[in-house]
Motif scaffolding. Structure first.
Motif, mmCIF file in Angstrom:
data_model
loop_
_atom_site.group_PDB
_atom_site.id
_atom_site.type_symbol
_atom_site.label_atom_id
_atom_site.label_comp_id
_atom_site.label_asym_id
_atom_site.label_seq_id
_atom_site.Cartn_x
_atom_site.Cartn_y
_atom_site.Cartn_z
ATOM 1 N N ALA A 171 0.829 -1.201 0.000
ATOM 2 C CA ALA A 171 0.000 0.000 0.000
ATOM 3 C C ALA A 171 0.870 1.261 0.000
ATOM 4 O O ALA A 171 0.565 2.232 -0.705
ATOM 5 C CB ALA A 171 -0.934 -0.005 1.200
ATOM 6 N N MET A 172 1.943 1.284 0.767
ATOM 7 C CA MET A 172 2.827 2.454 0.788
ATOM 8 C C MET A 172 3.555 2.608 -0.541
ATOM 9 O O MET A 172 3.751 3.724 -1.030
ATOM 10 C CB MET A 172 3.819 2.331 1.934
ATOM 11 C CG MET A 172 3.240 2.638 3.307
ATOM 12 S SD MET A 172 2.635 4.336 3.451
ATOM 13 C CE MET A 172 4.137 5.271 3.192
ATOM 14 N N LEU A 173 3.973 1.506 -1.127
ATOM 15 C CA LEU A 173 4.605 1.582 -2.445
ATOM 16 C C LEU A 173 3.629 2.125 -3.483
ATOM 17 O O LEU A 173 4.015 2.920 -4.360
ATOM 18 C CB LEU A 173 5.111 0.201 -2.865
ATOM 19 C CG LEU A 173 6.275 -0.381 -2.065
ATOM 20 C CD1 LEU A 173 6.585 -1.791 -2.547
ATOM 21 C CD2 LEU A 173 7.510 0.489 -2.168
ATOM 22 N N LEU A 174 2.371 1.711 -3.394
ATOM 23 C CA LEU A 174 1.362 2.209 -4.325
ATOM 24 C C LEU A 174 1.156 3.709 -4.151
ATOM 25 O O LEU A 174 1.057 4.456 -5.142
ATOM 26 C CB LEU A 174 0.053 1.458 -4.106
ATOM 27 C CG LEU A 174 -1.156 1.921 -4.921
ATOM 28 C CD1 LEU A 174 -0.915 1.707 -6.402
ATOM 29 C CD2 LEU A 174 -2.419 1.188 -4.458
ATOM 30 N N GLU A 187 -0.338 1.176 -15.393
ATOM 31 C CA GLU A 187 1.086 1.240 -15.052
ATOM 32 C C GLU A 187 1.320 0.903 -13.588
ATOM 33 O O GLU A 187 2.249 0.167 -13.252
ATOM 34 C CB GLU A 187 1.623 2.632 -15.372
ATOM 35 C CG GLU A 187 1.693 2.930 -16.854
ATOM 36 C CD GLU A 187 2.134 4.346 -17.119
ATOM 37 O OE1 GLU A 187 2.441 4.651 -18.284
ATOM 38 O OE2 GLU A 187 2.180 5.154 -16.170
ATOM 39 N N ALA A 188 0.486 1.442 -12.698
ATOM 40 C CA ALA A 188 0.638 1.136 -11.276
ATOM 41 C C ALA A 188 0.332 -0.329 -10.993
ATOM 42 O O ALA A 188 1.030 -0.977 -10.197
ATOM 43 C CB ALA A 188 -0.276 2.048 -10.454
ATOM 44 N N CYS A 189 -0.716 -0.854 -11.640
ATOM 45 C CA CYS A 189 -1.058 -2.266 -11.425
ATOM 46 C C CYS A 189 0.030 -3.179 -11.965
ATOM 47 O O CYS A 189 0.356 -4.216 -11.361
ATOM 48 C CB CYS A 189 -2.391 -2.580 -12.088
ATOM 49 S SG CYS A 189 -3.802 -1.708 -11.366
ATOM 50 N N ARG A 190 0.605 -2.834 -13.096
ATOM 51 C CA ARG A 190 1.666 -3.661 -13.666
ATOM 52 C C ARG A 190 2.922 -3.624 -12.800
ATOM 53 O O ARG A 190 3.607 -4.635 -12.632
ATOM 54 C CB ARG A 190 1.990 -3.177 -15.074
ATOM 55 C CG ARG A 190 2.975 -4.056 -15.840
ATOM 56 C CD ARG A 190 3.328 -3.410 -17.170
ATOM 57 N NE ARG A 190 2.148 -3.278 -18.009
ATOM 58 C CZ ARG A 190 1.737 -4.204 -18.854
ATOM 59 N NH1 ARG A 190 2.411 -5.336 -18.975
ATOM 60 N NH2 ARG A 190 0.662 -4.018 -19.594
ATOM 61 N N ALA A 191 3.241 -2.444 -12.225
ATOM 62 C CA ALA A 191 4.454 -2.322 -11.413
ATOM 63 C C ALA A 191 4.346 -3.118 -10.122
ATOM 64 O O ALA A 191 5.353 -3.651 -9.633
ATOM 65 C CB ALA A 191 4.732 -0.856 -11.115
ATOM 66 N N LEU A 192 3.133 -3.201 -9.549
ATOM 67 C CA LEU A 192 2.950 -3.881 -8.267
ATOM 68 C C LEU A 192 2.180 -5.191 -8.391
ATOM 69 O O LEU A 192 1.943 -5.850 -7.375
ATOM 70 C CB LEU A 192 2.225 -2.965 -7.284
ATOM 71 C CG LEU A 192 2.946 -1.655 -6.958
ATOM 72 C CD1 LEU A 192 2.090 -0.790 -6.055
ATOM 73 C CD2 LEU A 192 4.297 -1.938 -6.297
ATOM 74 N N ASN A 193 1.769 -5.556 -9.606
ATOM 75 C CA ASN A 193 1.070 -6.812 -9.865
ATOM 76 C C ASN A 193 -0.221 -6.909 -9.042
ATOM 77 O O ASN A 193 -0.478 -7.885 -8.344
ATOM 78 C CB ASN A 193 1.974 -8.018 -9.570
ATOM 79 C CG ASN A 193 1.468 -9.277 -10.245
ATOM 80 O OD1 ASN A 193 0.860 -9.226 -11.307
ATOM 81 N ND2 ASN A 193 1.717 -10.416 -9.627
ATOM 82 N N ILE A 194 -1.047 -5.870 -9.144
ATOM 83 C CA ILE A 194 -2.339 -5.856 -8.478
ATOM 84 C C ILE A 194 -3.389 -5.457 -9.501
ATOM 85 O O ILE A 194 -3.071 -4.971 -10.583
ATOM 86 C CB ILE A 194 -2.357 -4.875 -7.284
ATOM 87 C CG1 ILE A 194 -1.978 -3.465 -7.754
ATOM 88 C CG2 ILE A 194 -1.433 -5.344 -6.177
ATOM 89 C CD1 ILE A 194 -2.011 -2.434 -6.652
ATOM 90 N N ASN A 195 -4.657 -5.668 -9.159
ATOM 91 C CA ASN A 195 -5.737 -5.323 -10.071
ATOM 92 C C ASN A 195 -6.169 -3.872 -9.866
ATOM 93 O O ASN A 195 -5.796 -3.217 -8.890
ATOM 94 C CB ASN A 195 -6.925 -6.275 -9.903
ATOM 95 C CG ASN A 195 -7.440 -6.305 -8.481
ATOM 96 O OD1 ASN A 195 -7.797 -5.277 -7.913
ATOM 97 N ND2 ASN A 195 -7.472 -7.494 -7.876
ATOM 98 N N ARG A 196 -6.979 -3.374 -10.788
ATOM 99 C CA ARG A 196 -7.386 -1.972 -10.760
ATOM 100 C C ARG A 196 -8.250 -1.653 -9.549
ATOM 101 O O ARG A 196 -8.130 -0.573 -8.958
ATOM 102 C CB ARG A 196 -8.153 -1.631 -12.043
ATOM 103 C CG ARG A 196 -7.292 -1.581 -13.277
ATOM 104 C CD ARG A 196 -8.162 -1.476 -14.531
ATOM 105 N NE ARG A 196 -9.030 -0.324 -14.502
ATOM 106 C CZ ARG A 196 -8.718 0.870 -14.999
ATOM 107 N NH1 ARG A 196 -7.536 1.061 -15.547
ATOM 108 N NH2 ARG A 196 -9.583 1.872 -14.942
ATOM 109 N N SER A 197 -9.111 -2.545 -9.180
ATOM 110 C CA SER A 197 -9.986 -2.292 -8.041
ATOM 111 C C SER A 197 -9.184 -2.138 -6.753
ATOM 112 O O SER A 197 -9.406 -1.214 -5.963
ATOM 113 C CB SER A 197 -11.002 -3.425 -7.902
ATOM 114 O OG SER A 197 -11.807 -3.239 -6.756
ATOM 115 N N LEU A 198 -8.215 -3.030 -6.535
ATOM 116 C CA LEU A 198 -7.380 -2.940 -5.342
ATOM 117 C C LEU A 198 -6.508 -1.697 -5.380
ATOM 118 O O LEU A 198 -6.270 -1.054 -4.350
ATOM 119 C CB LEU A 198 -6.518 -4.200 -5.223
ATOM 120 C CG LEU A 198 -5.582 -4.269 -4.014
ATOM 121 C CD1 LEU A 198 -6.378 -4.172 -2.726
ATOM 122 C CD2 LEU A 198 -4.758 -5.547 -4.046
ATOM 123 N N SER A 199 -6.028 -1.333 -6.557
ATOM 124 C CA SER A 199 -5.190 -0.144 -6.671
ATOM 125 C C SER A 199 -5.958 1.108 -6.265
ATOM 126 O O SER A 199 -5.459 1.938 -5.491
ATOM 127 C CB SER A 199 -4.683 -0.011 -8.108
ATOM 128 O OG SER A 199 -4.037 1.218 -8.318
#
Length: 445
Positions: A171-174, A187-199
């Motif tokens: 979460a802090m990295l995001l 780009e944020a989801c790809r960098a941290l390997n998370i989905n859009r909803s969680l981002s």
């Protein structure tokens, strides 16, 4: 009236027609090889081939309809004299084929667990996330995002009816990644390997948590009352004329995207409230105070049409200094530009006949050279956290623009505690070096 720092749901729109900035959500276009390529960051993943398909299908549909109109106008039989509805049917099929090739955003679909703090190299970590790894861990420990053993904890992020779990380090990295530079969700989801909803949910939750617990509570200048004599001495040593000056104050205008479109469906927003006639832009207003040790206090936001002078009374800093005078008998003042009215607690640059006097020129020269430190602070905040300065993505009503700016100034203060800044290097590097992060956060009362 003061604008709430948060935002509602919905999506804003960019600048309208006739302002030389494109259409729609502020997208600009470049023509490369006869194909329009959008330069807006929302469309980084679009391909020119899809635009060619869209353009070809649309041209076929329009050419077919125009040919039928010409046949009928000339009195000639149409291509389908027995069933005129086939004309409309074929045209709709061609139009649908063109729309099928229209550009779409390719959403990132994660595979595997989200990336953690240990998955990133320390060599380029500060360049990417604005903090070194050990400093970020220290911040997380003070924020309560680590357990007793120093390990990240699971955060329960809730936004409206959406509740999701995410590790605190992710979460802090995001948060740092999305504030460090303008990025798309992909780009944020790809960098941290998370989905859009969680981002989206995690970012909004962390911003709201830091704003509520720290950023909104650190705007009381009385928390630094014990350091006022040291602040005044720092400025006097650098040539300040006033022996009781403790900092510099200025109004700040943050440009935003034009608040129109779908936003009005969820939040009562009128674009006239945000339009600033002086800057000829839409934006938000803040009152920013820079203390002598280089730390920043941001008050606001207000709508962009407000003048700086009445906002000085609304932010409460003058009332706080007046309360210190009544309690201790010592008057402390701030210094700023000529947009504010002078008072026993605020002084400004001389203007008019007083400025033309020899003493007035010397006064403005000395105080003007010192006051430039507040402009350097604005530049540092925007250089380190570029997302708060990218106005095309700052949509009031669909995102918490005010909270993000205040949290960015709060993170800039944390940066100054670890690495210093220009204002602290000029006035109070020794005072800032002796201040710890825990001591700074303890002033959030």
């Amino acid at each position: 009236t003061m604008l709430p720092a948060g935002g509602g749901r919905g999506r804003g729109r960019g600048r309208g027609r006739g302002r030389g900035r494109g259409r729609g959500r502020g997208a600009r276009w470049q023509v490369r090889g006869g194909v329009p390529i959008p330069t807006h960051p929302r469309f980084y993943l679009l391909h020119a081939e899809r635009w060619r398909m869209y353009r070809t299908g649309m041209w076929f549909a329009l050419a077919f309809l125009w040919r039928e109109v010409q046949q009928m106008a000339a009195g000639l039989p149409p291509f389908f004299p027995n069933d005129p509805m086939q004309v409309a049917l074929i045209s709709m099929v061609m139009l649908a084929g063109g729309l099928a090739g229209a550009p779409r955003i390719q959403q990132w679909r994660p595979s595997g667990p989200p990336k953690r703090l240990a998955d990133f190299d320390s060599l380029f970590f500060r360049e990417q996330f604005r903090f070194r790894k050990h400093n970020l861990l220290e911040m997380m420990a003070e924020f309560g995002y680590l357990d007793a053993a120093g390990n990240p904890i699971l955060l329960r992020c809730d936004q409206y009816a959406n509740v999701q779990l995410i590790w605190s380090d992710t979460a802090m990295l995001l948060l740092l990644l999305r504030l460090a530079r303008p990025t798309t969700h992909n780009e944020a989801c790809r960098a941290l390997n998370i989905n859009r909803s969680l981002s989206s949910t995690a970012f909004n939750w962390v911003v709201n948590d830091l704003y509520t617990r720290y950023a909104a509570k650190l705007n009381d200048v009385r928390a630094w009352e014990a350091d006022f004599p040291a602040f005044a001495q720092m400025l006097v040593d650098r040539g300040c004329v006033h022996p009781n000056c403790i900092g510099f104050l200025d109004g700040h205008f943050q440009e935003i995207c034009r608040p129109l479109g779908d936003t009005a469906l969820h939040v009562s927003i009128h674009s006239d409230e945000f339009y600033n006639g002086y800057a000829k832009k839409f934006g938000l207003k803040y009152i920013v105070l820079v203390l002598a040790n280089g730390l920043v206090i941001a008050y606001g936001p207000w709508t962009g049409k407000n003048h700086d002078s009445p906002l000085l009374d609304e932010c409460g800093v003058i009332a706080q200094l007046r309360e210190v005078l009544h309690r201790t008998g010592q008057a402390w003042l701030l210094f700023g530009d000529s947009a504010f009215a002078p008072s026993p607690f605020f002084q400004r640059m001389l203007r008019g006949a007083a400025r033309r006097q020899p003493g007035g020129r010397l006064y403005n020269k000395k105080m003007g050279s010192i006051r430039t430190s507040i402009e350097n602070v604005f530049a540092e905040v925007y250089n380190q956290f570029r997302a708060v300065g990218f106005h095309r993505e700052l949509m009031v009503g669909s995102m918490a623009v005010g909270k993000e700016f205040v949290v960015a100034t709060f993170l800039h203060n944390c940066q100054a505690l670890f690495y210093g800044n220009q204002a602290s290097g000029r006035f109070g590097q020794e005072h800032l070096a002796a201040l710890t992060l825990r001591g700074f956060l303890s002033r959030a009362v």
